[in-house]
Design a protein around this motif. Structure first.
Motif, PDB file in Angstrom:
ATOM      1  N   TYR A 516      28.229  56.229  36.371  1.00  0.00           N
ATOM      2  CA  TYR A 516      29.109  56.470  37.510  1.00  0.00           C
ATOM      3  C   TYR A 516      28.391  57.105  38.698  1.00  0.00           C
ATOM      4  CZ  TYR A 516      29.566  61.564  36.827  1.00  0.00           C
ATOM      5  OH  TYR A 516      29.324  62.907  36.748  1.00  0.00           O
ATOM      6  N   GLU A 517      27.290  57.827  38.449  1.00  0.00           N
ATOM      7  CA  GLU A 517      26.573  58.453  39.564  1.00  0.00           C
ATOM      8  C   GLU A 517      25.647  57.466  40.269  1.00  0.00           C
ATOM      9  OE1 GLU A 517      24.911  61.880  37.430  1.00  0.00           O
ATOM     10  OE2 GLU A 517      26.058  63.130  38.816  1.00  0.00           O
ATOM     11  N   ASN A 518      24.987  56.609  39.509  1.00  0.00           N
ATOM     12  CA  ASN A 518      24.082  55.598  40.070  1.00  0.00           C
ATOM     13  C   ASN A 518      24.452  54.236  39.491  1.00  0.00           C
ATOM     14  OD1 ASN A 518      22.557  57.605  41.415  1.00  0.00           O
ATOM     15  ND2 ASN A 518      21.397  57.988  39.543  1.00  0.00           N
ATOM     16  N   PRO A 519      25.566  53.657  39.919  1.00  0.00           N
ATOM     17  CA  PRO A 519      26.076  52.432  39.265  1.00  0.00           C
ATOM     18  C   PRO A 519      25.117  51.246  39.369  1.00  0.00           C
ATOM     19  CG  PRO A 519      27.767  53.465  40.615  1.00  0.00           C
ATOM     20  CD  PRO A 519      26.483  54.148  40.960  1.00  0.00           C
ATOM     21  N   GLN A 520      24.940  50.575  38.242  1.00  0.00           N
ATOM     22  CA  GLN A 520      24.100  49.381  38.182  1.00  0.00           C
ATOM     23  C   GLN A 520      24.923  48.112  38.001  1.00  0.00           C
ATOM     24  OE1 GLN A 520      20.613  49.838  35.523  1.00  0.00           O
ATOM     25  NE2 GLN A 520      21.189  51.981  35.361  1.00  0.00           N
ATOM     26  N   LEU A 521      26.005  48.207  37.241  1.00  0.00           N
ATOM     27  CA  LEU A 521      26.862  47.049  37.008  1.00  0.00           C
ATOM     28  C   LEU A 521      28.320  47.443  37.177  1.00  0.00           C
ATOM     29  CD1 LEU A 521      25.402  45.244  33.841  1.00  0.00           C
ATOM     30  CD2 LEU A 521      25.163  44.576  36.236  1.00  0.00           C
ATOM     31  N   LEU A 522      29.114  46.465  37.612  1.00  0.00           N
ATOM     32  CA  LEU A 522      30.560  46.639  37.759  1.00  0.00           C
ATOM     33  C   LEU A 522      31.233  45.419  37.148  1.00  0.00           C
ATOM     34  CD1 LEU A 522      32.633  47.866  40.729  1.00  0.00           C
ATOM     35  CD2 LEU A 522      33.061  45.555  39.894  1.00  0.00           C
ATOM     36  N   ALA A 523      32.332  45.653  36.447  1.00  0.00           N
ATOM     37  CA  ALA A 523      33.052  44.531  35.836  1.00  0.00           C
ATOM     38  C   ALA A 523      34.550  44.681  36.039  1.00  0.00           C
ATOM     39  CB  ALA A 523      32.733  44.433  34.348  1.00  0.00           C
ATOM     40  N   PHE A 524      35.183  43.551  36.318  1.00  0.00           N
ATOM     41  CA  PHE A 524      36.643  43.464  36.431  1.00  0.00           C
ATOM     42  C   PHE A 524      37.146  42.571  35.302  1.00  0.00           C
ATOM     43  CE2 PHE A 524      40.100  40.615  37.544  1.00  0.00           C
ATOM     44  CZ  PHE A 524      41.119  41.495  37.847  1.00  0.00           C
ATOM     45  N   ILE A 525      38.183  43.030  34.594  1.00  0.00           N
ATOM     46  CA  ILE A 525      38.781  42.250  33.510  1.00  0.00           C
ATOM     47  C   ILE A 525      40.288  42.214  33.712  1.00  0.00           C
ATOM     48  CG2 ILE A 525      39.048  41.981  31.016  1.00  0.00           C
ATOM     49  CD1 ILE A 525      36.148  41.814  31.933  1.00  0.00           C
ATOM     50  N   MET A 526      40.875  41.014  33.551  1.00  0.00           N
ATOM     51  CA  MET A 526      42.325  40.878  33.689  1.00  0.00           C
ATOM     52  C   MET A 526      42.863  39.960  32.600  1.00  0.00           C
ATOM     53  SD  MET A 526      44.670  39.281  36.741  1.00  0.00           S
ATOM     54  CE  MET A 526      44.443  37.608  36.163  1.00  0.00           C
ATOM     55  N   LEU A 527      43.965  40.374  31.976  1.00  0.00           N
ATOM     56  CA  LEU A 527      44.690  39.550  31.016  1.00  0.00           C
ATOM     57  C   LEU A 527      46.051  39.225  31.609  1.00  0.00           C
ATOM     58  CD1 LEU A 527      43.930  41.532  27.722  1.00  0.00           C
ATOM     59  CD2 LEU A 527      42.668  39.583  28.658  1.00  0.00           C
ATOM     60  N   ASP A 528      46.417  37.964  31.593  1.00  0.00           N
ATOM     61  CA  ASP A 528      47.688  37.518  32.158  1.00  0.00           C
ATOM     62  C   ASP A 528      48.706  37.338  31.032  1.00  0.00           C
ATOM     63  OD1 ASP A 528      49.693  36.540  33.740  1.00  0.00           O
ATOM     64  OD2 ASP A 528      48.727  34.626  34.175  1.00  0.00           O
ATOM     65  N   GLU A 529      49.742  38.148  31.069  1.00  0.00           N
ATOM     66  CA  GLU A 529      50.852  38.125  30.115  1.00  0.00           C
ATOM     67  C   GLU A 529      50.417  38.338  28.660  1.00  0.00           C
ATOM     68  OE1 GLU A 529      53.517  34.839  30.561  1.00  0.00           O
ATOM     69  OE2 GLU A 529      53.578  34.987  32.745  1.00  0.00           O
ATOM     70  N   PRO A 530      49.650  39.386  28.381  1.00  0.00           N
ATOM     71  CA  PRO A 530      49.352  39.704  26.979  1.00  0.00           C
ATOM     72  C   PRO A 530      50.594  40.244  26.279  1.00  0.00           C
ATOM     73  CG  PRO A 530      48.539  41.444  28.398  1.00  0.00           C
ATOM     74  CD  PRO A 530      49.075  40.377  29.311  1.00  0.00           C
ATOM     75  N   ARG A 531      50.639  40.079  24.985  1.00  0.00           N
ATOM     76  CA  ARG A 531      51.778  40.573  24.208  1.00  0.00           C
ATOM     77  C   ARG A 531      51.702  42.092  24.050  1.00  0.00           C
ATOM     78  NH1 ARG A 531      53.866  36.441  20.846  1.00  0.00           N
ATOM     79  NH2 ARG A 531      53.883  34.516  22.096  1.00  0.00           N
ATOM     80  N   LYS A 532      52.852  42.727  23.965  1.00  0.00           N
ATOM     81  CA  LYS A 532      52.911  44.163  23.729  1.00  0.00           C
ATOM     82  C   LYS A 532      52.341  44.475  22.342  1.00  0.00           C
ATOM     83  CE  LYS A 532      56.964  44.995  26.675  1.00  0.00           C
ATOM     84  NZ  LYS A 532      58.355  45.504  26.739  1.00  0.00           N
ATOM     85  N   PRO A 533      51.676  45.604  22.128  1.00  0.00           N
ATOM     86  CA  PRO A 533      51.423  46.717  23.059  1.00  0.00           C
ATOM     87  C   PRO A 533      50.145  46.546  23.883  1.00  0.00           C
ATOM     88  CG  PRO A 533      50.626  47.327  20.902  1.00  0.00           C
ATOM     89  CD  PRO A 533      51.187  45.929  20.769  1.00  0.00           C
ATOM     90  N   ASN A 534      49.544  45.361  23.834  1.00  0.00           N
ATOM     91  CA  ASN A 534      48.291  45.142  24.562  1.00  0.00           C
ATOM     92  C   ASN A 534      48.511  44.844  26.037  1.00  0.00           C
ATOM     93  OD1 ASN A 534      46.491  45.366  22.269  1.00  0.00           O
ATOM     94  ND2 ASN A 534      47.297  43.402  21.576  1.00  0.00           N
ATOM     95  N   HIS A 535      49.750  44.986  26.503  1.00  0.00           N
ATOM     96  CA  HIS A 535      50.018  44.738  27.913  1.00  0.00           C
ATOM     97  C   HIS A 535      49.520  45.880  28.787  1.00  0.00           C
ATOM     98  CE1 HIS A 535      53.264  47.367  26.674  1.00  0.00           C
ATOM     99  NE2 HIS A 535      53.639  47.550  27.939  1.00  0.00           N
ATOM    100  N   TRP A 536      49.296  47.067  28.194  1.00  0.00           N
ATOM    101  CA  TRP A 536      48.750  48.173  28.981  1.00  0.00           C
ATOM    102  C   TRP A 536      47.302  47.874  29.349  1.00  0.00           C
ATOM    103  CZ3 TRP A 536      52.421  51.170  30.615  1.00  0.00           C
ATOM    104  CH2 TRP A 536      53.525  51.466  29.810  1.00  0.00           C
ATOM    105  N   GLY A 537      46.906  48.299  30.539  1.00  0.00           N
ATOM    106  CA  GLY A 537      45.507  48.117  30.940  1.00  0.00           C
ATOM    107  C   GLY A 537      44.551  48.807  29.998  1.00  0.00           C
TER     108      GLY A 537
END
Length: 663
Positions: A516-537
């Motif tokens: 977090y102080e000297n970031p080298q990589l960044l990643a974005f992940i998104m799930l569309d309509e996952p079933r509960k309880p995995n709907h939380w980020g």
């Protein structure tokens, strides 16, 4: 005059006149043929004795950032006829049928067509064609062409796209850079022998084809493979409709991997749904939920509206905001702004945004690039949705603060977090590194580009500390990787269905970077309509993030772990609205870099180095310069350096391998 002359004078005169007239007519005719109508008869002669054959150009290939091929070209043959000019239709149908296994009746139907042109076969391999290429059939045309092949099948299929039967790009990079990739066909004249056999003789007119240019992407094949495997795994586990991910270098904006699942094999693209072909990361917009809370948080911090130690009453989880009830997934009382972000309190965000105001939120959203295109060099990018303040309702300030009433794309959100990671600079996301012609000269290159400075470095430093706290103490704990200091933010958004927010359909997303102080990589992940309880980020997307990053760390030796120091973060209790996070054994606040803007996003990391200029150097000198810069070298040829990859000035990780060509 003699009696003989007088006797034959008339006859001689007539014969002389006839001879003169004949020669005159012949001369006139020769003049007409050789001068006046020379072009016409020359064309007839050439048609009878010569044949012009097109020489197809080889389509340029696409490579990843380490010059690993993502495409190949396979030679194939096309058989076509003008049915009216085929003399031995039965014989031709029989010969082709023996090679392809198709019935003779199939070809006879085409050969007896009234059309002036018919394809008999396309995409025939050399082994199938056999001796047919040298066999003479009047009216048969055989063309040698190239067909696109993707050696890694579904890997990066959406980004690469595909070509049609004429080898023209119709999707993805293949389409967007088709002009560069196509090349220019050549031609050659061949002579016809007395048996009709066509052959080339030296001295005949000839124009060599110009092959297409090669495109080098910023993608890393191994990163891309890991991303796609883990997205599909998590999509299957959570029974989501789809999954989307992006991996970026936050300092330069380079996209190292980008994918959506379910994907498709672009060697067999016709067997898949067009829905699977689009690049969802840039075409699909969605309401992000809590990952958008970086916008109100930075609006509050950078404008000195709220101090980091100022507390807000989060009403034990329920709060009526105008005519809507706002709920938190956990009950909280008094929380500071960092704690509001850690626990992703909707009520807390709405409370402190009242002090910032609608204009501050809108301006900060625009500064992050929401509501406008990022400038990525792939067609089809959506601009998202961000209504002007004059169109906001009474509850819009609170709704947008929570990540509703706003539409973003995956690339917009990832780029916004890059600005936090790199110290405050909004960079243009890059997918194409460079385009190289057949002479190995760079004809197009995308350099790191800064769109604007969003905020001062100190505010961004505080934001990174807050996002680190989300992972250590808050909702992002399942994204933590021991020893790597991950920072990030979870998001859970209800989808808008049938005029209201659904209680069953959700978007689960997570954006993180490390260290977090000297970031080298960044990643974005998104799930569309996952079933509960995995709907939380925290339960859906964050788990996929951790798996992906752990595999990359274990695979890539160029990723440098953070230096371990004994320190902890504490917030200052002060009567003033202080926006500085003080660290023990550390400076009170970092100063804004005085380096040139083009370097400020990368210069503070010791593992970064610009690619030196080595063209024109001897092999020994080039090796010395690159080794002194901390780079590895791969040599092709001998003599002096005539080309290099990457191009001079490119920002690289120390230990990266550079290719130099010598001649």
């Amino acid at each position: 005059m003699t009696k003989s002359y007088l006797k034959y004078r008339t006859r001689i005169t007539v014969l002389a006149g006839i001879t003169i007239l004949a020669w005159s007519g012949l001369c006139i005719r020769l003049f007409q043929i050789q001068v006046l109508n020379s072009d016409k008869y020359e064309a007839v002669v050439l048609k009878q004795s010569q044949k012009k054959q097109n020489l197809p150009a080889t389509r340029g290939n696409i490579y990843d950032r380490d010059n690993r091929p993502l495409t190949r070209n396979i030679i194939h043959y096309t058989l076509s006829v003008n049915p009216s000019k085929v003399t031995d239709k039965d014989g031709l149908a029989k010969v082709i049928s023996e090679r392809t296994g198709q019935s003779e009746e199939y070809y006879l139907k085409k050969l007896n067509s009234k059309a002036r042109f018919e394809y008999l076969e396309r995409n025939l391999q050399r082994e199938t064609l056999g001796s047919l290429e040298t066999t003479v059939f009047e009216g048969l045309n055989i063309e040698r062409k190239y067909r696109r092949y993707y050696p890694h099948n579904q890997i990066a299929a959406q980004i690469l796209g595909f070509t049609n039967v004429d080898d023209e790009g119709i999707s993805g990079i293949e389409k967007d850079f088709n002009t560069y990739l196509t090349g220019e066909a050549g031609w050659v004249y061949k002579t016809k022998g007395w048996k009709g056999k066509i052959q080339y003789k030296s001295g005949m007119p000839f124009q060599a084809p110009i092959n297409g240019y090669n495109v080098q992407l910023t993608l890393d094949l191994e990163y891309q493979s890991i991303l796609e495997e883990e997205l599909l795994r998590r999509q299957t586990e959570t029974k989501a409709v789809s999954a989307t991910g992006i991996i970026m270098n936050p300092q330069t904006g380079e996209i190292l991997a980008m994918a959506s699942t379910p994907g498709f094999d672009n060697n067999k693209f016709s067997n898949s749904s067009p829905e699977q072909h689009r690049i969802r990361s840039i075409t699909d917009q969605f309401e992000p939920g809590s990952t958008y809370k970086i916008v109100p948080a930075l609006a509050a911090i950078s404008n000195n509206k709220i101090g980091l130690t100022e507390e807000f009453n989060c009403e034990n989880g329920e709060y009526k905001y105008f005519n809507i009830m706002i709920r938190d997934h956990e009950k909280h009382g008094m929380l500071t702004l960092p704690q509001i972000m850690h626990f992703s309190s909707n009520i807390g965000v709405v409370k402190f945004m009242k002090q910032v105001g609608a204009k501050g939120l809108y301006n900060q959203s625009r500064a992050f690039g929401f509501g406008s295109a990022t400038g990525i060099s792939i067609a089809g990018e959506a601009v998202g949705k961000l209504n002007p303040v004059k169109n906001w309702s009474a509850v819009s300030l609170g709704q947008i603060s929570m990540g509703h009433e706003v539409g973003v794309t995956a690339i917009q959100l990832a780029t916004a977090y890059c600005a936090i990671a790199n110290g405050g600079y909004l960079v243009t996301p890059r997918i194409v590194r460079q385009i190289i012609d057949h002479n190995q000269d760079v004809v197009y290159a995308e350099e790191p580009a800064i769109i604007r400075k969003i905020s001062d470095e100190n505010s961004m430093k505080n934001m990174r500390e807050i996002l680190r706290g989300v992972v250590v103490n808050g909702t992002g704990h399942k994204a933590e990787i021991a020893g790597w200091d991950v920072a990030g933010k979870t998001g859970t958004a209800q989808k808008w269905k049938n005029g209201k927010y659904s209680n069953d359909k959700f978007i689960s997303n997570f954006v993180g970077f490390f260290p977090y102080e000297n970031p080298q990589l960044l990643a974005f992940i998104m799930l569309d309509e996952p079933r509960k309880p995995n709907h939380w980020g925290s339960e859906g997307a964050a788990v996929a993030f951790r798996r992906i990053i752990k595999r990359i760390i274990n695979m890539d030796d160029e990723i440098i772990p953070p230096v371990r120091e004994q320190k902890r973060v504490e917030y200052v209790n002060s009567l003033i609205k202080d926006d500085i996070i003080i660290q023990r054994n550390g400076p009170l606040a970092a100063q804004v870099s005085t380096l040139p803007i083009a370097l400020s996003t990368v210069a503070n990391f010791s593992n970064k180095v610009p690619m030196p200029e080595v063209r024109g150097f001897s092999m020994r000198k080039a090796m010395t310069v690159l080794r002194q810069a901390g780079l590895k070298i791969q040599i092709q040829g001998s003599g002096k350096v005539i080309w290099q990859s990457p191009k001079p000035g490119s920002i690289l990780n120390k230990g990266s391998t550079c290719i130099v060509g010598l001649k």
